[in-house]
Structure formats: C-alpha cells, structure tokens
Design a protein around this motif. Structure first.
Motif, PDB file in Angstrom:
ATOM      1  N   THR A 257       0.817  -1.224   0.000  1.00 35.17           N
ATOM      2  CA  THR A 257       0.000   0.000   0.000  1.00 35.17           C
ATOM      3  C   THR A 257       0.847   1.270   0.000  1.00 35.17           C
ATOM      4  OG1 THR A 257      -0.019   0.133   2.417  1.00 35.17           O
ATOM      5  CG2 THR A 257      -1.750  -1.200   1.382  1.00 35.17           C
ATOM      6  N   GLY A 258       2.087   1.167   0.383  1.00 30.95           N
ATOM      7  CA  GLY A 258       2.941   2.355   0.491  1.00 30.95           C
ATOM      8  C   GLY A 258       2.663   3.153   1.755  1.00 30.95           C
ATOM      9  N   ARG A 259       1.740   2.665   2.573  1.00 31.86           N
ATOM     10  CA  ARG A 259       1.333   3.400   3.766  1.00 31.86           C
ATOM     11  C   ARG A 259       1.976   2.767   5.005  1.00 31.86           C
ATOM     12  NH1 ARG A 259      -2.229   2.979   7.616  1.00 31.86           N
ATOM     13  NH2 ARG A 259      -3.085   4.893   8.533  1.00 31.86           N
ATOM     14  N   ALA A 260       2.439   3.607   5.919  1.00 35.12           N
ATOM     15  CA  ALA A 260       3.015   3.097   7.167  1.00 35.12           C
ATOM     16  C   ALA A 260       1.906   2.736   8.153  1.00 35.12           C
ATOM     17  CB  ALA A 260       3.936   4.142   7.782  1.00 35.12           C
ATOM     18  N   ALA A 261       2.231   1.870   9.112  1.00 39.85           N
ATOM     19  CA  ALA A 261       1.219   1.391  10.067  1.00 39.85           C
ATOM     20  C   ALA A 261       0.974   2.382  11.205  1.00 39.85           C
ATOM     21  CB  ALA A 261       1.649   0.051  10.654  1.00 39.85           C
ATOM     22  N   TYR A 262       1.968   3.170  11.563  1.00 40.47           N
ATOM     23  CA  TYR A 262       1.855   4.101  12.693  1.00 40.47           C
ATOM     24  C   TYR A 262       1.267   3.395  13.922  1.00 40.47           C
ATOM     25  CZ  TYR A 262       2.831   7.694   9.194  1.00 40.47           C
ATOM     26  OH  TYR A 262       3.407   8.438   8.207  1.00 40.47           O
ATOM     27  N   GLN A 263       0.094   3.887  14.407  1.00 41.65           N
ATOM     28  CA  GLN A 263      -0.504   3.323  15.633  1.00 41.65           C
ATOM     29  C   GLN A 263      -0.928   1.872  15.470  1.00 41.65           C
ATOM     30  OE1 GLN A 263      -3.605   5.891  17.510  1.00 41.65           O
ATOM     31  NE2 GLN A 263      -3.296   7.046  15.632  1.00 41.65           N
ATOM     32  N   GLU A 264      -1.149   1.458  14.206  1.00 42.84           N
ATOM     33  CA  GLU A 264      -1.642   0.094  13.968  1.00 42.84           C
ATOM     34  C   GLU A 264      -0.520  -0.937  13.913  1.00 42.84           C
ATOM     35  OE1 GLU A 264      -4.776   0.039  14.163  1.00 42.84           O
ATOM     36  OE2 GLU A 264      -4.899   2.224  14.039  1.00 42.84           O
ATOM     37  N   PHE A 265       0.699  -0.492  14.132  1.00 42.55           N
ATOM     38  CA  PHE A 265       1.820  -1.447  14.084  1.00 42.55           C
ATOM     39  C   PHE A 265       1.556  -2.559  15.105  1.00 42.55           C
ATOM     40  CE2 PHE A 265       6.324  -2.713  14.782  1.00 42.55           C
ATOM     41  CZ  PHE A 265       6.663  -2.936  13.448  1.00 42.55           C
TER      42      PHE A 265
END
Ligand SMILES: CC(=O)SCCNC(=O)CCNC(=O)[C@H](O)C(C)(C)COP(=O)(O)OP(=O)(O)OC[C@H]1O[C@@H](n2cnc3c(N)ncnc32)[C@H](O)[C@@H]1OP(=O)(O)O
Ligand SMILES: N[C@@H](CCO)C(=O)O
Length: 342
Positions: A96-104
C-alpha cells in the motif's frame, strides 16, 4: 561503518498473531571474522539506540577498548519496531505504500529475537563467542540464549531482567499516556506525538537516573531561586533531545515490546527457562538502578546455571550500564579470563 540491510527470506509470524510480510533488519559490523570463526561478539541495543554500537557504547567498543575490532568481529543489529532502519511503525508497507503508525502490531521480545536469529543464519555465524546487552538489549540477549543454548558461549547481561516488572510496565504506561495525550499522535504522521514523546522521555529519565545523580548534577548553586530550576531545564532538554532523534510510534511499540518480556512464558516459569541457558554467564547489576533493581539481577544469576554476578557501585542509576565503562571493562576482564582457563 556502513549500514547493511537484510530482508528476512519469509514473512515473520508474530507471537501475538499476525505477521510482518517483508521485514527488514539493518545492522553494522566491525572487524573481521577470523579463520576459526570463533571471534564473534553480538551486541543487543537498548530502547532508543541503534546498530551503531561504536557510537553509543564508545567506552567498550572500538580501537583500544575491551571489544577491539582488531580482535573481534562485532555485530549490532537494530531491533524491529525501532526507527533506525529496521522495519517499524513508520516503514511504508510494500503493497500500500502506507506506514502502520498506531496500527503497528505488538512485537514481543521473542519476535525481535526471531528476526536477529534469521540474520545470524544469513551471516553463517554458527557460534557466537559473546552475546551482550543491557536493559531491553539484555532482555533480548537472555531470550535468545534461552532459545538457542548451543549457539552462545558467553552471555553478558547488564541491568536487565527475566520478566518485565509491574514497576517497569507502570513506568512505560505513564510514558505512553503522555504520548496518547498529544493529539498529534492520532494524526498518524511521521512527526505525530513529538510533544508527548518529549514528556515521555522526561518521565523515563526519572527511572534511568537516581536521586543522587540529580542531586549531584542538578542542584542549584544558589538558594535564591524560586523558579526556573536547573533540574526542570534538564528535563526539558532531555525531552527535546530524544524528540529530535526518535519517533513516538516506535517509542510506544518498543515500550510495549519491553512489557511483554517474560522468559518463562509457556516454559514452566522463569526458573525453568533460565535453567536452559548453556552460555557462561555474567550478570551485572547497578546499585542505584531503581528500574531494574539488583534483586532482579541476582535472580538471573541464581537461576542461570553457573552464572557469575557482579555489582557496579554507581551514582548514575539504570543508565549506568551505558556510562560506567571502566567498571564494566574490569568485570569483563575478570569474567573472560576465567572463561579462557576452562
Ligand atoms: C543519533 C543518535 O544519537 S544515536 C542514539 C544515541 N543514544 C543511545 O544510543 C541511547 C543510549 N544513550 C543514552 O540514553 C544517553 O545518551 C546516555 C545515558 C548514555 C547519556 O545521557 P546524556 O544525556 O548524554 O547524559 P546526561 O544525563 O549527563 O546529560 C547531559 C546533557 O544534558 C545537558 N544538560 C545537563 N544539565 C542540564 C540542564 N540543567 N539544563 C539543560 N541541559 C542540561 C548537557 O549539556 C548535556 O547535553 P548534550 O547531550 O547536548 O551534550
Ligand atoms: N537510556 C536508554 C534506555 C534505558 O535502557 C535508552 O535510551 O535506550
């Protein structure tokens, strides 16, 4: 030293369920592997450090130091969940190219070990002469030595524990609450949570230093002040210093990792797990460590077969494991001289 990158050959299945699809680990090495391949030193870093051990432990690693790259092949790898190159909350997902941030996802110490174990295999290091780590690095080193007792000849644990304590978890939660109270944390941007992280580090410092250390370095020279105290400026400065080099999402992730540490989980308890260690072990405690008190170090030494215990008298508190180079060197010399006799 150049930083190397290693992508695990397969997805990493996590202890708590789920997986990291294409995890990467960055690492650095110093010195050369000798012909007998018996001069490997593997260093596990603490909460906010990175693979550049010669930078953050210069009193122990480097020319003329105890672990001199002229003699040793030294490896240090950044842990998963960190923000220094290994896969963490800010790493863009390959799809997706998107980082997980809080969802890591929650990574346990065992997941961190699994990634570095894959790196050890990739490097073809069948035996490791010395595995050493302090604090979270000690938790990782211990877990690894329990899992792979035949690999490690010597194990050195500093200011660490077998299971993260209620006290330690409470400190970590207090720090996370400071981050969660920062509304920018919810925004999932690379700089999100910076103000919360600043407060979290100020809280953490109280557990890394000691009453004596603050008294010695931060007491006002005058008794006329009513505000703008030196100790308050120190707290702000230390918060700023960490916020400038670390990120809040990794901080939340790695403090949760630390909370999960329990070598006895699923192994019949702590004593049974520690009894699996085959490495000759040195455990080093710090008299003024209020976060990983000496009783925790003594417990390790009591249950790890044949372990030696040494206590550093230091005013620095928990962070003494990063600062007391002369004492640590002295203990290592004694420990390793005994090792060579056998
Ligand atoms: C890119 C990187 O940095 S990589 C990662 C480096 N860090 C790590 O690896 C993590 C492990 N290291 C650490 O946690 C720390 O560096 C430690 C424990 C080893 C040492 O901590 P330090 O902050 O250097 O020591 P200490 O607590 O004595 O604080 C000294 C600093 O506080 C400043 N300071 C001291 N008193 C005050 C005060 N009253 N007000 C403001 N600043 C103050 C000093 O000027 C000094 O500043 P500097 O760091 O810019 O030189
Ligand atoms: N001072 C250490 C944390 C305590 O182990 C660090 O910042 O990594």
């Amino acid at each position: 030293m150049p930083t190397h990158q290693f992508q695990l050959p397969q997805p990493l299945l996590l202890e708590n369920g789920g997986q990291l699809a294409q995890p990467e680990v960055v690492y650095q090495t110093w010195g050369e592997l000798n012909a007998a391949r018996d001069n490997v030193v593997w260093v596990c870093h603490a909460l906010t450090a990175n693979a550049d051990v010669a930078d953050w432990w210069p009193g122990l690693i480097g020319p003329g130091r105890y672990f001199d790259p002229a003699d040793w092949f030294i490896v240090c790898a950044n842990v998963l969940g960190s923000c220094y190159g290994s896969t963490g909350p800010l790493t863009p997902d390959a799809g997706t190219g998107r980082a997980a941030y809080q969802e890591f996802p929650l990574l346990t110490i065992r997941d961190l070990v699994a990634a570095h174990e894959a790196l050890r295999e990739e490097l073809g290091l069948a035996r490791v002469h010395t595995l050493i780590g302090g604090s979270l690095g000690g938790q990782q080193a211990l877990e690894w030595a329990v899992q792979q007792p035949e690999v490690f000849e010597n194990l050195v644990l500093l200011a660490s524990n077998a299971r993260h304590s209620a006290w330690g978890i409470a400190f970590n939660e207090a720090q996370r609450l400071a981050i969660f109270a920062d509304v920018t944390y919810q925004q999932n941007t690379p700089a999100g949570g910076a103000a919360g992280l600043r407060a979290a580090r100020a809280v953490a410092l109280l557990s890394y230093r000691s009453y004596q250390a603050y008294g010695r370095t931060q007491t006002e020279p005058t008794d006329a002040l009513l505000t703008d105290f030196r100790a308050a400026a120190y707290q702000r400065y230390q918060g700023d210093k960490l916020a400038a080099r670390f990120d809040a999402y990794s901080y939340v992730a790695l403090t949760r990792t630390m909370d999960s540490h329990h070598v006895g989980r699923g192994r019949g308890g702590v004593a049974a797990a520690l009894g699996r260690v085959r490495a000759r072990t040195l455990v080093i405690g710090i008299t003024s460590d209020g976060l990983f008190p000496v009783a925790e170090q003594q417990l390790l030494a009591r249950h790890i077969p044949g372990a030696m215990y040494a206590e550093m008298d230091s005013p620095y508190g928990h962070d003494g494991f990063l600062l007391e180079d002369a004492q640590i060197t002295h203990f290592l010399e004694r420990f390793h001289s005994l090792t060579y006799v056998h």
